[in-house]
Design a protein around this motif. Sequence first.
Motif, PDB file in Angstrom:
ATOM      1  N   ALA A  23      45.223  34.008  47.711  1.00 20.08           N
ATOM      2  CA  ALA A  23      44.126  33.829  46.638  1.00 20.08           C
ATOM      3  C   ALA A  23      44.737  33.945  45.174  1.00 20.08           C
ATOM      4  CB  ALA A  23      43.289  35.204  46.628  1.00 20.08           C
ATOM      5  N   LEU A  32      47.153  36.702  44.718  1.00 25.97           N
ATOM      6  CA  LEU A  32      47.514  37.652  45.688  1.00 25.97           C
ATOM      7  C   LEU A  32      47.871  36.985  46.945  1.00 25.97           C
ATOM      8  CD1 LEU A  32      44.232  38.452  44.242  1.00 25.97           C
ATOM      9  CD2 LEU A  32      44.701  40.459  45.616  1.00 25.97           C
ATOM     10  N   ALA A  34      48.617  37.760  51.130  1.00 26.88           N
ATOM     11  CA  ALA A  34      48.421  38.591  52.310  1.00 26.88           C
ATOM     12  C   ALA A  34      49.009  37.899  53.413  1.00 26.88           C
ATOM     13  CB  ALA A  34      46.827  39.179  52.429  1.00 26.88           C
ATOM     14  N   GLN A  48      42.326  38.005  54.963  1.00 25.16           N
ATOM     15  CA  GLN A  48      41.562  37.411  53.939  1.00 25.16           C
ATOM     16  C   GLN A  48      40.565  38.972  53.389  1.00 25.16           C
ATOM     17  OE1 GLN A  48      38.710  34.889  55.786  1.00 25.16           O
ATOM     18  NE2 GLN A  48      37.424  34.635  54.170  1.00 25.16           N
ATOM     19  N   CYS A  51      42.686  40.487  50.639  1.00 22.35           N
ATOM     20  CA  CYS A  51      42.450  39.793  49.119  1.00 22.35           C
ATOM     21  C   CYS A  51      41.211  39.828  48.556  1.00 22.35           C
ATOM     22  CB  CYS A  51      42.979  38.253  49.489  1.00 22.35           C
ATOM     23  SG  CYS A  51      44.701  38.191  49.824  1.00 22.35           S
ATOM     24  N   SER A  55      40.871  41.830  45.196  1.00 19.80           N
ATOM     25  CA  SER A  55      40.545  41.180  43.714  1.00 19.80           C
ATOM     26  C   SER A  55      39.018  41.600  43.224  1.00 19.80           C
ATOM     27  CB  SER A  55      40.584  39.880  44.116  1.00 19.80           C
ATOM     28  OG  SER A  55      39.662  39.439  45.441  1.00 19.80           O
ATOM     29  N   LEU A  90      50.015  43.224  51.627  1.00 22.33           N
ATOM     30  CA  LEU A  90      49.306  42.535  50.510  1.00 22.33           C
ATOM     31  C   LEU A  90      50.341  42.930  49.160  1.00 22.33           C
ATOM     32  CD1 LEU A  90      46.836  41.043  49.258  1.00 22.33           C
ATOM     33  CD2 LEU A  90      46.029  43.574  48.689  1.00 22.33           C
ATOM     34  N   CYS A  92      50.224  41.779  45.032  1.00 17.17           N
ATOM     35  CA  CYS A  92      49.268  41.339  43.910  1.00 17.17           C
ATOM     36  C   CYS A  92      50.046  41.166  42.737  1.00 17.17           C
ATOM     37  CB  CYS A  92      48.212  42.243  43.763  1.00 17.17           C
ATOM     38  SG  CYS A  92      46.991  42.010  42.369  1.00 17.17           S
TER      39      CYS A  92
END
Length: 290
Positions: A23, A32, A34, A48, A51, A55, A90, A92
């Motif tokens: 993302a 991001l 994952a 999904q 993220c 976010s 994940l 970020c």
Amino acid sequence: MQLSWTSRSHPGCLRQNNEDYVACMGDQGLWLLADGMGGHQAGEVAAQLACQIVSQSIRTGSDPKEAFSLAHQLILDQSEGQQSGMGSTLICLQQLNDEQFQISWVGDSRAYRWRNGELEQLSRDHSYVQSLIDAGQITPDQAREHPEKNIITQCLGAIEYDAIEVESLNSFWLPGDLIILCSDGLNDELHDSEIARILSQSDDTEQQLLDLENAALDSGGKDNISMVGVSYGDLKSQRTRPLNRSKRRNKSEVPDSLDFERAGRYSSTPVLAFILLSVVLIAASALWFW
């Protein structure tokens, strides 16, 4: 300085589905990546969700630890039936201000920084082999061949953890910096030295990520391969080789091509005048004696 970014994601050579999720919300200073895991299509769902939840939480004011914890709990709540046991790593990257960023992560997806021709791993893997490295029981090279190298010790949605441990670091940009977020499908196939070699061959982020992806596929591509590249300023300003400070101490000592042309043009004028004057004097002397 402006930020620019690009991303790539490939299922690899052996898998039909892609359980990675990327993302990029660069206009909001948020990127991001994952790497999902689980049963039938569960990995894609977990990645999904991770993220999307994180976010959205960060954009509404939550700090990364709160956002990651919320994603962990919601993935647990969704983990049932064919999606039972799903989870996700994940990582970020968040732009904090014009000069500072923060990286937060759970799992073994990584963040690298490419600066001045040197590659540095910014994140620290939450993995079994990393714990062995930390304890001094194995070396990083031995970890690459360890039979349990894919065991992670933290992930979003892991039922064995009531709470997850989120790691974060803050750092500052320098012009020409490139931050790469990646799933382990990249670094499992390529040594850091190989990643650095490939990055040094181009100063275009899109080309660099494409070259890394192709190299990982050529090396076997046994897992999904995903990357996000975020650059600060002009990558062409990076020096892939150190400047010899004993010869050139600052930019003003290195004239550009126009300076050289001017120096050559102006320095030749006194020489030509001297030659012409010498010819005239010799001719005059000859006439006098004649």
